[in-house]
Enzyme design. Structure first.
Site, PDB file in Angstrom:
ATOM      1  CD1 TRP A 175      -3.127   1.147   0.628  1.00 17.24           C
ATOM      2  CD2 TRP A 175      -1.716   2.452   1.768  1.00 17.24           C
ATOM      3  NE1 TRP A 175      -3.748   2.369   0.785  1.00 17.24           N
ATOM      4  CE2 TRP A 175      -2.893   3.198   1.486  1.00 17.24           C
ATOM      5  CE3 TRP A 175      -0.676   3.078   2.465  1.00 17.24           C
ATOM      6  CZ2 TRP A 175      -3.055   4.513   1.884  1.00 17.24           C
ATOM      7  CZ3 TRP A 175      -0.837   4.390   2.875  1.00 17.24           C
ATOM      8  CH2 TRP A 175      -2.029   5.099   2.580  1.00 17.24           C
TER       9      TRP A 175
ATOM     10  CG  ASP B  78       7.441  -3.927  10.151  1.00 16.02           C
ATOM     11  OD1 ASP B  78       6.833  -2.856  10.260  1.00 16.02           O
ATOM     12  OD2 ASP B  78       7.296  -4.701   9.180  1.00 16.02           O
TER      13      ASP B  78
ATOM     14  N   GLY C  30       7.081   7.619   7.214  1.00 15.22           N
ATOM     15  CA  GLY C  30       7.851   7.616   8.458  1.00 15.22           C
ATOM     16  C   GLY C  30       7.703   6.310   9.223  1.00 15.22           C
ATOM     17  CG  LEU C  31       3.927   5.045  10.889  1.00 15.71           C
ATOM     18  CD1 LEU C  31       2.448   4.771  10.681  1.00 15.71           C
ATOM     19  CD2 LEU C  31       4.314   4.806  12.352  1.00 15.71           C
TER      20      LEU C  31
ATOM     21  CG  PHE D  57       2.169   4.534   5.189  1.00 13.27           C
ATOM     22  CD1 PHE D  57       1.744   3.563   6.083  1.00 13.27           C
ATOM     23  CD2 PHE D  57       2.673   4.130   3.963  1.00 13.27           C
ATOM     24  CE1 PHE D  57       1.816   2.215   5.765  1.00 13.27           C
ATOM     25  CE2 PHE D  57       2.755   2.794   3.632  1.00 13.27           C
ATOM     26  CZ  PHE D  57       2.321   1.829   4.536  1.00 13.27           C
TER      27      PHE D  57
ATOM     28  CG  HIS E 213       6.580  -2.054   6.720  1.00 11.23           C
ATOM     29  ND1 HIS E 213       5.932  -3.136   7.296  1.00 11.23           N
ATOM     30  CD2 HIS E 213       5.841  -1.709   5.613  1.00 11.23           C
ATOM     31  CE1 HIS E 213       4.854  -3.430   6.584  1.00 11.23           C
ATOM     32  NE2 HIS E 213       4.777  -2.590   5.567  1.00 11.23           N
TER      33      HIS E 213
ATOM     34  CB  SER F 175       3.255  -4.251   2.955  1.00  3.57           C
ATOM     35  OG  SER F 175       2.478  -3.682   3.984  1.00  3.57           O
TER      36      SER F 175
END
Length: 524
Positions: free
Chosen positions: A13, A195, A136-137, A134, A221, A74
Protein backbone atom coordinates in the site's frame (compact mmCIF):
# COMPACT_ATOMS: atom_id res chain seq x y z
CA UNK A 1 9.51 -30.74 -13.63
CA UNK A 2 9.18 -27.44 -15.44
CA UNK A 3 11.55 -24.84 -14.03
CA UNK A 4 10.49 -21.65 -12.25
CA UNK A 5 10.62 -19.48 -15.33
CA UNK A 6 9.23 -16.22 -13.95
CA UNK A 7 9.36 -13.93 -10.93
CA UNK A 8 6.24 -11.87 -10.24
CA UNK A 9 6.33 -9.04 -7.69
CA UNK A 10 3.44 -7.15 -6.03
CA UNK A 11 4.14 -3.93 -4.08
CA UNK A 12 2.49 -2.75 -0.88
CA UNK A 13 0.00 0.00 0.00
CA UNK A 14 1.20 3.52 -0.82
CA UNK A 15 3.89 2.32 -3.24
CA UNK A 16 4.34 0.96 -6.75
CA UNK A 17 6.70 -1.23 -8.72
CA UNK A 18 9.64 1.15 -8.25
CA UNK A 19 10.10 -0.39 -4.79
CA UNK A 20 11.59 -3.53 -6.40
CA UNK A 21 14.48 -1.84 -8.21
CA UNK A 22 17.12 -2.27 -5.44
CA UNK A 23 16.17 -5.91 -4.88
CA UNK A 24 16.25 -6.80 -8.58
CA UNK A 25 19.60 -5.06 -8.96
CA UNK A 26 20.96 -7.08 -6.02
CA UNK A 27 19.68 -10.30 -7.56
CA UNK A 28 21.74 -9.62 -10.67
CA UNK A 29 21.41 -11.58 -13.88
CA UNK A 30 18.61 -14.13 -13.66
CA UNK A 31 17.29 -16.67 -16.14
CA UNK A 32 13.78 -15.96 -14.85
CA UNK A 33 11.71 -13.26 -16.51
CA UNK A 34 10.64 -10.48 -14.12
CA UNK A 35 7.03 -9.25 -13.97
CA UNK A 36 6.30 -6.24 -11.73
CA UNK A 37 2.57 -5.87 -11.09
CA UNK A 38 1.06 -2.54 -10.06
CA UNK A 39 -2.10 -2.70 -7.95
CA UNK A 40 -5.20 -0.73 -9.10
CA UNK A 41 -4.86 2.93 -8.15
CA UNK A 42 -1.07 2.80 -7.87
CA UNK A 43 1.83 3.39 -10.23
CA UNK A 44 0.93 2.90 -13.89
CA UNK A 45 -2.62 1.91 -12.86
CA UNK A 46 -3.28 5.09 -10.86
CA UNK A 47 -6.50 5.85 -12.76
CA UNK A 48 -8.07 2.43 -12.12
CA UNK A 49 -10.59 1.87 -9.31
CA UNK A 50 -10.02 -0.65 -6.52
CA UNK A 51 -12.35 -3.65 -6.94
CA UNK A 52 -13.82 -6.00 -4.35
CA UNK A 53 -11.19 -8.36 -2.91
CA UNK A 54 -12.44 -11.50 -4.67
CA UNK A 55 -12.51 -9.71 -8.02
CA UNK A 56 -9.07 -8.21 -7.34
CA UNK A 57 -7.52 -11.61 -6.62
CA UNK A 58 -9.06 -13.02 -9.80
CA UNK A 59 -7.67 -10.09 -11.83
CA UNK A 60 -4.23 -10.50 -10.30
CA UNK A 61 -4.28 -14.24 -11.01
CA UNK A 62 -4.98 -13.50 -14.67
CA UNK A 63 -1.89 -11.27 -14.73
CA UNK A 64 0.40 -13.86 -13.19
CA UNK A 65 2.79 -15.67 -15.53
CA UNK A 66 2.99 -19.45 -15.49
CA UNK A 67 5.52 -21.24 -13.23
CA UNK A 68 6.38 -18.21 -11.13
CA UNK A 69 8.00 -17.34 -7.84
CA UNK A 70 5.59 -14.78 -6.38
CA UNK A 71 7.06 -12.04 -4.16
CA UNK A 72 4.80 -9.64 -2.27
CA UNK A 73 5.49 -6.78 0.13
CA UNK A 74 3.07 -5.77 2.91
CA UNK A 75 -0.43 -5.61 1.35
CA UNK A 76 1.08 -7.16 -1.78
CA UNK A 77 2.37 -10.02 0.34
CA UNK A 78 -1.05 -10.62 1.86
CA UNK A 79 -2.59 -10.72 -1.61
CA UNK A 80 0.25 -13.02 -2.74
CA UNK A 81 -0.78 -15.54 -0.06
CA UNK A 82 -4.34 -15.47 -1.43
CA UNK A 83 -2.98 -16.13 -4.91
CA UNK A 84 -0.61 -18.90 -3.79
CA UNK A 85 -3.51 -20.68 -2.11
CA UNK A 86 -5.65 -20.73 -5.27
CA UNK A 87 -3.40 -20.56 -8.34
CA UNK A 88 -1.37 -23.35 -9.93
CA UNK A 89 0.71 -20.66 -11.59
CA UNK A 90 2.49 -19.99 -8.27
CA UNK A 91 5.34 -22.44 -7.72
CA UNK A 92 6.99 -20.67 -4.76
CA UNK A 93 6.19 -17.72 -2.48
CA UNK A 94 8.09 -14.98 -0.64
CA UNK A 95 6.32 -12.41 1.50
CA UNK A 96 8.06 -9.37 2.95
CA UNK A 97 6.66 -7.58 6.02
CA UNK A 98 3.24 -9.15 5.45
CA UNK A 99 1.17 -10.01 8.51
CA UNK A 100 -1.43 -12.78 8.38
CA UNK A 101 -3.89 -10.14 9.64
CA UNK A 102 -2.75 -6.52 9.44
CA UNK A 103 -4.93 -5.37 12.33
CA UNK A 104 -5.44 -7.16 15.64
CA UNK A 105 -7.92 -10.01 15.36
CA UNK A 106 -8.85 -12.70 17.90
CA UNK A 107 -5.63 -12.14 19.89
CA UNK A 108 -3.54 -12.22 16.71
CA UNK A 109 -0.86 -9.48 17.00
CA UNK A 110 -1.25 -6.60 14.57
CA UNK A 111 -2.01 -2.91 14.46
CA UNK A 112 -4.59 -2.02 17.16
CA UNK A 113 -8.00 -1.74 15.53
CA UNK A 114 -8.61 1.80 16.81
CA UNK A 115 -5.23 2.97 15.44
CA UNK A 116 -5.99 1.43 12.06
CA UNK A 117 -9.43 3.05 11.91
CA UNK A 118 -7.91 6.47 12.75
CA UNK A 119 -5.35 5.95 9.99
CA UNK A 120 -8.13 5.22 7.48
CA UNK A 121 -10.00 8.40 8.50
CA UNK A 122 -6.83 10.46 8.20
CA UNK A 123 -6.27 9.11 4.67
CA UNK A 124 -9.71 10.35 3.68
CA UNK A 125 -9.29 13.79 5.26
CA UNK A 126 -5.61 14.62 4.71
CA UNK A 127 -4.20 12.06 2.25
CA UNK A 128 -0.85 13.74 1.51
CA UNK A 129 -0.04 14.38 5.17
CA UNK A 130 -1.16 10.88 6.10
CA UNK A 131 0.96 9.30 3.35
CA UNK A 132 4.06 11.15 4.55
CA UNK A 133 3.32 9.92 8.07
CA UNK A 134 3.07 6.43 6.63
CA UNK A 135 6.50 6.80 5.02
CA UNK A 136 7.85 7.62 8.46
CA UNK A 137 6.27 4.48 9.92
CA UNK A 138 7.76 2.36 7.13
CA UNK A 139 11.25 3.70 7.82
CA UNK A 140 11.00 3.79 11.63
CA UNK A 141 13.39 1.51 13.48
CA UNK A 142 15.53 0.75 10.43
CA UNK A 143 19.24 1.36 10.89
CA UNK A 144 19.17 2.99 7.42
CA UNK A 145 16.16 5.11 8.37
CA UNK A 146 17.38 8.49 7.07
CA UNK A 147 18.27 7.31 3.56
CA UNK A 148 15.26 5.00 3.42
CA UNK A 149 12.85 7.80 4.35
CA UNK A 150 14.34 10.03 1.65
CA UNK A 151 13.81 7.31 -0.94
CA UNK A 152 10.23 6.64 0.11
CA UNK A 153 9.24 10.33 0.05
CA UNK A 154 10.80 10.76 -3.39
CA UNK A 155 8.07 8.48 -4.75
CA UNK A 156 5.21 10.78 -3.69
CA UNK A 157 2.39 10.55 -6.25
CA UNK A 158 0.92 13.60 -7.95
CA UNK A 159 -2.52 12.75 -6.56
CA UNK A 160 -4.13 10.41 -4.05
CA UNK A 161 -7.12 8.74 -5.69
CA UNK A 162 -10.14 7.33 -3.88
CA UNK A 163 -8.82 3.82 -4.62
CA UNK A 164 -6.21 4.32 -1.89
CA UNK A 165 -8.97 4.53 0.71
CA UNK A 166 -10.72 1.44 -0.61
CA UNK A 167 -7.44 -0.51 -0.68
CA UNK A 168 -7.08 0.22 3.04
CA UNK A 169 -10.44 -1.47 3.57
CA UNK A 170 -9.04 -4.51 1.78
CA UNK A 171 -5.91 -4.39 3.94
CA UNK A 172 -8.05 -4.49 7.06
CA UNK A 173 -10.28 -7.32 5.83
CA UNK A 174 -7.76 -9.92 4.60
CA UNK A 175 -7.24 -12.77 7.05
CA UNK A 176 -4.65 -15.33 5.95
CA UNK A 177 -4.23 -17.13 9.26
CA UNK A 178 -5.82 -20.33 7.97
CA UNK A 179 -4.14 -20.19 4.54
CA UNK A 180 -0.51 -19.78 5.54
CA UNK A 181 0.00 -23.13 7.36
CA UNK A 182 -1.79 -24.99 4.55
CA UNK A 183 0.45 -23.83 1.68
CA UNK A 184 2.10 -26.77 -0.08
CA UNK A 185 4.74 -24.87 -2.07
CA UNK A 186 8.20 -23.64 -1.05
CA UNK A 187 7.67 -20.41 0.88
CA UNK A 188 9.47 -17.90 3.09
CA UNK A 189 8.04 -15.05 5.16
CA UNK A 190 10.57 -12.25 5.72
CA UNK A 191 10.13 -9.71 8.52
CA UNK A 192 12.08 -6.70 9.73
CA UNK A 193 13.23 -6.94 13.33
CA UNK A 194 12.24 -3.34 14.08
CA UNK A 195 9.07 -3.13 11.94
CA UNK A 196 6.73 -0.46 13.33
CA UNK A 197 3.74 -1.72 11.33
CA UNK A 198 3.98 -5.51 11.72
CA UNK A 199 4.93 -6.56 15.26
CA UNK A 200 7.63 -9.18 15.79
CA UNK A 201 5.03 -11.19 17.74
CA UNK A 202 3.22 -11.83 14.45
CA UNK A 203 6.34 -13.48 13.04
CA UNK A 204 6.54 -15.67 16.13
CA UNK A 205 2.91 -16.67 15.72
CA UNK A 206 3.68 -17.80 12.17
CA UNK A 207 6.62 -19.81 13.49
CA UNK A 208 4.24 -21.45 15.95
CA UNK A 209 2.11 -22.47 12.95
CA UNK A 210 5.20 -24.11 11.39
CA UNK A 211 5.47 -21.46 8.67
CA UNK A 212 9.02 -20.72 7.42
CA UNK A 213 9.98 -17.32 8.86
CA UNK A 214 13.19 -15.31 8.88
CA UNK A 215 13.94 -12.01 10.60
CA UNK A 216 16.19 -9.34 9.02
CA UNK A 217 18.14 -7.75 11.84
CA UNK A 218 18.11 -3.95 12.07
CA UNK A 219 15.42 -3.59 9.40
CA UNK A 220 12.00 -1.98 9.60
CA UNK A 221 9.05 -2.41 7.26
CA UNK A 222 11.14 -2.24 4.06
CA UNK A 223 14.00 -4.78 4.31
CA UNK A 224 14.08 -5.17 0.51
CA UNK A 225 14.94 -1.47 0.28
CA UNK A 226 17.37 -1.13 3.18
CA UNK A 227 18.94 -4.63 2.94
CA UNK A 228 18.51 -5.58 -0.75
CA UNK A 229 21.53 -7.91 -0.87
CA UNK A 230 20.39 -9.85 2.19
CA UNK A 231 16.83 -10.18 0.94
CA UNK A 232 18.08 -11.11 -2.55
CA UNK A 233 20.01 -14.02 -1.04
CA UNK A 234 16.88 -15.18 0.77
CA UNK A 235 14.79 -14.98 -2.40
CA UNK A 236 17.40 -16.93 -4.34
CA UNK A 237 17.28 -19.58 -1.64
CA UNK A 238 13.54 -20.02 -2.19
CA UNK A 239 14.14 -20.16 -5.94
CA UNK A 240 16.65 -22.97 -5.42
CA UNK A 241 14.23 -24.77 -3.11
CA UNK A 242 11.45 -24.47 -5.66
CA UNK A 243 13.68 -26.06 -8.28
CA UNK A 244 14.62 -28.90 -5.90
CA UNK A 245 11.09 -30.09 -5.07
CA UNK A 246 10.01 -32.06 -8.14
CA UNK A 247 6.66 -33.32 -6.88
CA UNK A 248 3.47 -32.33 -5.13
CA UNK A 249 2.99 -34.11 -1.80
CA UNK A 250 -0.74 -34.36 -2.48
CA UNK A 251 0.08 -36.40 -5.60
CA UNK A 252 2.17 -38.75 -3.46
CA UNK A 253 -0.70 -39.14 -0.99
CA UNK A 254 -3.14 -39.92 -3.80
CA UNK A 255 -0.79 -42.44 -5.43
CA UNK A 256 -0.25 -44.38 -2.22
CA UNK A 257 -3.89 -44.09 -1.26
CA UNK A 258 -4.89 -45.74 -4.52
CA UNK A 259 -2.30 -48.47 -3.89
CA UNK A 260 -3.44 -49.32 -0.35
CA UNK A 261 -5.16 -52.58 -1.30
CA UNK A 262 -2.56 -53.73 -3.86
CA UNK A 263 0.56 -52.70 -1.94
CA UNK A 264 1.20 -55.76 0.22
CA UNK A 265 0.98 -58.22 -2.67
CA UNK A 266 3.83 -56.45 -4.52
CA UNK A 267 5.97 -55.00 -1.70
CA UNK A 268 8.52 -57.83 -1.46
CA UNK A 269 11.58 -55.57 -1.32
CA UNK A 270 9.85 -53.12 1.01
CA UNK A 271 9.14 -55.86 3.57
CA UNK A 272 12.70 -57.21 3.37
CA UNK A 273 14.18 -53.75 3.96
CA UNK A 274 11.72 -53.09 6.80
CA UNK A 275 12.89 -56.26 8.58
CA UNK A 276 16.54 -55.39 7.95
CA UNK A 277 15.97 -51.94 9.43
CA UNK A 278 14.35 -53.33 12.57
CA UNK A 279 17.30 -55.69 13.02
CA UNK A 280 19.48 -52.61 13.45
CA UNK A 281 17.70 -51.66 16.69
CA UNK A 282 20.03 -52.06 19.63
CA UNK A 283 19.03 -55.00 21.83
CA UNK A 284 19.06 -52.74 24.89
CA UNK A 285 16.61 -50.26 23.30
CA UNK A 286 13.40 -50.05 25.38
CA UNK A 287 11.29 -47.26 23.86
CA UNK A 288 8.12 -46.18 25.61
CA UNK A 289 6.70 -44.32 22.61
CA UNK A 290 7.49 -45.13 18.97
CA UNK A 291 6.69 -43.14 15.84
CA UNK A 292 6.23 -45.31 12.74
CA UNK A 293 6.88 -42.52 10.26
CA UNK A 294 5.36 -43.31 6.88
CA UNK A 295 3.60 -46.35 8.29
CA UNK A 296 1.81 -47.37 5.09
CA UNK A 297 -0.24 -50.58 5.39
CA UNK A 298 1.04 -51.19 8.93
CA UNK A 299 3.63 -53.89 8.19
CA UNK A 300 6.30 -52.02 10.19
CA UNK A 301 3.90 -51.29 13.05
CA UNK A 302 3.16 -55.02 13.34
CA UNK A 303 6.88 -55.83 13.52
CA UNK A 304 7.41 -53.10 16.10
CA UNK A 305 4.53 -54.40 18.21
CA UNK A 306 6.05 -57.88 18.21
CA UNK A 307 9.47 -56.49 19.19
CA UNK A 308 8.17 -53.94 21.72
CA UNK A 309 4.83 -55.30 23.03
CA UNK A 310 4.43 -52.67 25.77
CA UNK A 311 5.34 -49.59 23.72
CA UNK A 312 2.88 -46.96 22.55
CA UNK A 313 3.04 -46.91 18.73
CA UNK A 314 1.96 -43.90 16.67
CA UNK A 315 1.37 -44.65 12.99
CA UNK A 316 1.78 -41.54 10.84
CA UNK A 317 1.36 -41.44 7.06
CA UNK A 318 0.63 -38.84 4.40
CA UNK A 319 -2.04 -41.06 2.79
CA UNK A 320 -5.27 -41.36 4.83
CA UNK A 321 -6.29 -44.41 2.77
CA UNK A 322 -3.13 -46.24 3.88
CA UNK A 323 -3.94 -45.47 7.51
CA UNK A 324 -7.50 -46.72 7.06
CA UNK A 325 -6.21 -49.97 5.55
CA UNK A 326 -3.71 -50.44 8.40
CA UNK A 327 -6.34 -49.73 11.05
CA UNK A 328 -8.61 -52.40 9.56
CA UNK A 329 -6.06 -55.06 8.62
CA UNK A 330 -3.13 -54.56 11.03
CA UNK A 331 -4.53 -52.69 14.05
CA UNK A 332 -1.24 -52.78 15.95
CA UNK A 333 -0.76 -49.05 16.53
CA UNK A 334 -2.26 -47.05 19.38
CA UNK A 335 -2.90 -43.97 17.24
CA UNK A 336 -3.18 -43.14 13.53
CA UNK A 337 -2.28 -39.68 12.24
CA UNK A 338 -2.50 -38.34 8.67
CA UNK A 339 0.30 -35.79 8.28
CA UNK A 340 3.41 -34.81 6.34
CA UNK A 341 6.78 -35.90 7.80
CA UNK A 342 8.12 -32.39 7.24
CA UNK A 343 5.42 -30.92 9.54
CA UNK A 344 4.91 -33.32 12.42
CA UNK A 345 1.87 -32.55 14.62
CA UNK A 346 3.63 -33.89 17.73
CA UNK A 347 4.90 -32.27 20.91
CA UNK A 348 8.58 -31.55 21.52
CA UNK A 349 10.58 -34.38 23.12
CA UNK A 350 7.79 -36.96 23.08
CA UNK A 351 9.28 -39.82 20.98
CA UNK A 352 11.83 -42.44 22.07
CA UNK A 353 12.20 -44.19 18.70
CA UNK A 354 11.51 -42.90 15.19
CA UNK A 355 11.18 -45.81 12.77
CA UNK A 356 10.73 -45.05 9.07
CA UNK A 357 11.15 -47.57 6.28
CA UNK A 358 10.94 -46.59 2.62
CA UNK A 359 8.86 -43.47 3.18
CA UNK A 360 11.13 -40.43 3.40
CA UNK A 361 12.47 -40.59 -0.17
CA UNK A 362 9.41 -38.45 -0.97
CA UNK A 363 10.80 -35.63 1.19
CA UNK A 364 13.05 -33.10 -0.53
CA UNK A 365 13.41 -30.54 2.29
CA UNK A 366 15.85 -32.61 4.34
CA UNK A 367 16.94 -29.83 6.74
CA UNK A 368 13.28 -29.19 7.61
CA UNK A 369 12.58 -32.93 7.87
CA UNK A 370 15.39 -33.56 10.34
CA UNK A 371 14.66 -30.37 12.27
CA UNK A 372 11.19 -31.82 12.90
CA UNK A 373 12.58 -35.25 13.82
CA UNK A 374 15.14 -33.73 16.16
CA UNK A 375 12.43 -31.58 17.79
CA UNK A 376 10.20 -34.50 18.77
CA UNK A 377 13.00 -36.72 20.13
CA UNK A 378 13.29 -37.38 23.84
CA UNK A 379 16.69 -37.64 25.51
CA UNK A 380 18.56 -40.80 24.49
CA UNK A 381 16.09 -41.38 21.65
CA UNK A 382 17.01 -43.29 18.50
CA UNK A 383 16.17 -42.79 14.81
CA UNK A 384 16.09 -45.65 12.29
CA UNK A 385 15.45 -44.81 8.65
CA UNK A 386 15.68 -46.65 5.35
CA UNK A 387 15.34 -44.70 2.13
CA UNK A 388 16.50 -44.66 -1.49
CA UNK A 389 19.40 -42.78 -3.09
CA UNK A 390 20.56 -42.17 -6.70
CA UNK A 391 21.18 -45.29 -8.77
CA UNK A 392 17.77 -46.67 -7.86
CA UNK A 393 15.97 -47.97 -10.97
CA UNK A 394 18.95 -46.86 -13.04
CA UNK A 395 18.24 -49.51 -15.67
CA UNK A 396 14.71 -48.17 -16.16
CA UNK A 397 15.94 -44.59 -16.33
CA UNK A 398 18.66 -45.46 -18.87
CA UNK A 399 16.17 -47.35 -21.02
CA UNK A 400 13.72 -44.47 -21.02
CA UNK A 401 16.51 -42.13 -22.15
CA UNK A 402 16.62 -44.10 -25.40
CA UNK A 403 12.94 -43.18 -25.94
CA UNK A 404 12.77 -39.49 -24.97
CA UNK A 405 14.31 -36.86 -22.72
CA UNK A 406 11.47 -36.67 -20.20
CA UNK A 407 11.68 -37.56 -16.50
CA UNK A 408 10.26 -41.07 -15.98
CA UNK A 409 11.92 -42.13 -12.70
CA UNK A 410 11.45 -40.35 -9.39
CA UNK A 411 14.51 -38.35 -8.34
CA UNK A 412 16.37 -39.41 -5.19
CA UNK A 413 18.65 -37.23 -3.07
CA UNK A 414 22.27 -38.39 -2.58
CA UNK A 415 23.53 -39.91 0.65
CA UNK A 416 25.69 -36.84 1.27
CA UNK A 417 22.59 -34.65 1.47
CA UNK A 418 21.11 -36.95 4.13
CA UNK A 419 24.39 -36.95 6.03
CA UNK A 420 24.64 -33.14 5.99
CA UNK A 421 21.01 -32.66 7.07
CA UNK A 422 21.52 -35.02 10.01
CA UNK A 423 24.70 -33.29 11.12
CA UNK A 424 23.16 -29.80 10.90
CA UNK A 425 20.38 -30.95 13.23
CA UNK A 426 22.62 -32.56 15.88
CA UNK A 427 21.87 -36.14 14.83
CA UNK A 428 24.86 -38.46 14.73
CA UNK A 429 25.35 -42.13 14.01
CA UNK A 430 25.92 -44.53 11.12
CA UNK A 431 24.77 -44.40 7.51
CA UNK A 432 25.16 -47.41 5.24
CA UNK A 433 24.25 -47.95 1.60
CA UNK A 434 23.16 -51.32 0.32
CA UNK A 435 22.48 -52.44 -3.22
CA UNK A 436 19.57 -54.80 -3.85
CA UNK A 437 18.68 -56.12 -7.30
CA UNK A 438 15.31 -57.54 -8.27
CA UNK A 439 14.63 -59.32 -11.57
CA UNK A 440 11.52 -59.26 -13.76
CA UNK A 441 10.30 -61.17 -16.78
CA UNK A 442 9.21 -58.08 -18.69
CA UNK A 443 9.30 -54.29 -18.51
CA UNK A 444 5.53 -54.14 -18.12
CA UNK A 445 5.74 -56.45 -15.09
CA UNK A 446 8.19 -54.05 -13.44
CA UNK A 447 6.08 -51.00 -14.23
CA UNK A 448 2.92 -52.74 -13.02
CA UNK A 449 4.62 -53.55 -9.71
CA UNK A 450 5.75 -49.95 -9.27
CA UNK A 451 2.17 -48.79 -9.77
CA UNK A 452 0.86 -51.45 -7.37
CA UNK A 453 2.95 -50.02 -4.54
CA UNK A 454 2.27 -46.38 -5.45
CA UNK A 455 5.91 -45.80 -6.41
CA UNK A 456 5.39 -44.99 -10.08
CA UNK A 457 6.45 -41.65 -11.50
CA UNK A 458 4.65 -38.84 -9.64
CA UNK A 459 6.96 -35.99 -10.68
CA UNK A 460 5.31 -32.79 -11.85
CA UNK A 461 7.23 -33.29 -15.11
CA UNK A 462 5.88 -36.80 -15.62
CA UNK A 463 4.27 -37.42 -18.97
CA UNK A 464 0.49 -37.74 -18.90
CA UNK A 465 -1.69 -40.17 -20.78
CA UNK A 466 -1.35 -43.75 -21.93
CA UNK A 467 1.93 -45.24 -23.08
CA UNK A 468 1.70 -45.83 -26.84
CA UNK A 469 2.64 -49.16 -28.36
CA UNK A 470 5.48 -47.59 -30.32
CA UNK A 471 7.08 -46.02 -27.24
CA UNK A 472 6.58 -49.21 -25.21
CA UNK A 473 8.33 -51.13 -27.98
CA UNK A 474 11.26 -48.69 -27.89
CA UNK A 475 11.47 -48.96 -24.10
CA UNK A 476 11.35 -52.75 -24.21
CA UNK A 477 14.09 -52.98 -26.84
CA UNK A 478 16.38 -50.72 -24.78
CA UNK A 479 15.72 -52.61 -21.53
CA UNK A 480 16.15 -56.06 -23.16
CA UNK A 481 19.79 -55.20 -23.81
CA UNK A 482 20.30 -55.33 -20.03
CA UNK A 483 18.74 -58.79 -19.53
CA UNK A 484 20.74 -61.34 -17.51
CA UNK A 485 20.19 -65.03 -16.89
CA UNK A 486 17.94 -64.05 -13.96
CA UNK A 487 15.80 -61.65 -16.00
CA UNK A 488 15.57 -57.88 -16.41
CA UNK A 489 17.45 -56.27 -13.48
CA UNK A 490 16.00 -53.45 -11.36
CA UNK A 491 18.57 -52.06 -8.94
CA UNK A 492 17.64 -50.35 -5.68
CA UNK A 493 20.25 -48.32 -3.80
CA UNK A 494 19.11 -48.42 -0.17
CA UNK A 495 20.40 -46.05 2.50
CA UNK A 496 20.09 -47.05 6.17
CA UNK A 497 20.40 -44.40 8.90
CA UNK A 498 20.94 -45.36 12.54
CA UNK A 499 20.98 -42.10 14.49
CA UNK A 500 20.92 -40.70 17.98
CA UNK A 501 20.11 -37.24 19.27
CA UNK A 502 23.19 -35.31 20.31
CA UNK A 503 22.86 -34.09 23.89
CA UNK A 504 24.39 -30.88 25.36
CA UNK A 505 24.95 -29.36 21.92
CA UNK A 506 27.79 -31.66 20.94
CA UNK A 507 28.52 -31.72 17.21
CA UNK A 508 27.18 -34.83 15.53
CA UNK A 509 28.73 -36.09 12.31
CA UNK A 510 27.18 -39.25 10.88
CA UNK A 511 29.61 -41.73 9.37
CA UNK A 512 28.86 -43.05 5.90
CA UNK A 513 29.74 -46.57 4.88
CA UNK A 514 28.89 -48.96 2.07
CA UNK A 515 27.51 -52.48 1.99
CA UNK A 516 26.76 -54.01 -1.40
CA UNK A 517 24.42 -56.98 -1.50
CA UNK A 518 22.67 -58.33 -4.60
CA UNK A 519 19.41 -60.19 -3.98
CA UNK A 520 16.49 -61.49 -5.93
CA UNK A 521 12.83 -60.81 -5.24
CA UNK A 522 11.99 -61.43 -1.59
CA UNK A 523 8.83 -63.57 -1.38
CA UNK A 524 8.00 -62.94 2.29
Amino acid sequence: MSAIRNIALIHGWGGDSRCWEPLLEAMGTMTQAVHCIDLPGFGERAAQPWPQTEQLVAELEAQLPQDCLLVGWSLGGMLAVQLAARSRKVRALVTIAANASFSERDQWPGMPQAVFENFCVAQQQQPEKNWQRFCGLEARGDSEMRGLLKTLKSWQPTEFPLSWNRSLTCLGEIDNRHLLPALEIPALHIFGEQDALVPAAAAQQLRNLKCPVTMVQGAGHCPHLSRPAEVAALVKGVLDEGESVPLDKSAVARAFGRAAHSYDAAAHLQRAVCRALLNRVDEHCKPKRILDLGSGTGYGSALLRKRFPDAEIIALDIAPAMLAFARENRPQANAYIAADAEQLPLQDGCIDLVFSSFALQWCYKLPQLFAEIQRILADDARVLISTLVPGTLQELEDSWSAVDGDMHVNRFLPAGDWQQACASNQLGGLLHTEQRVLHFDTVTTLMRELKSIGAHNVNRAAGKGLLSRARLRQLTEAYEAKRTDSGLPATYQVLYLNLARSVNGATAQPELGNLHVATGSDPA
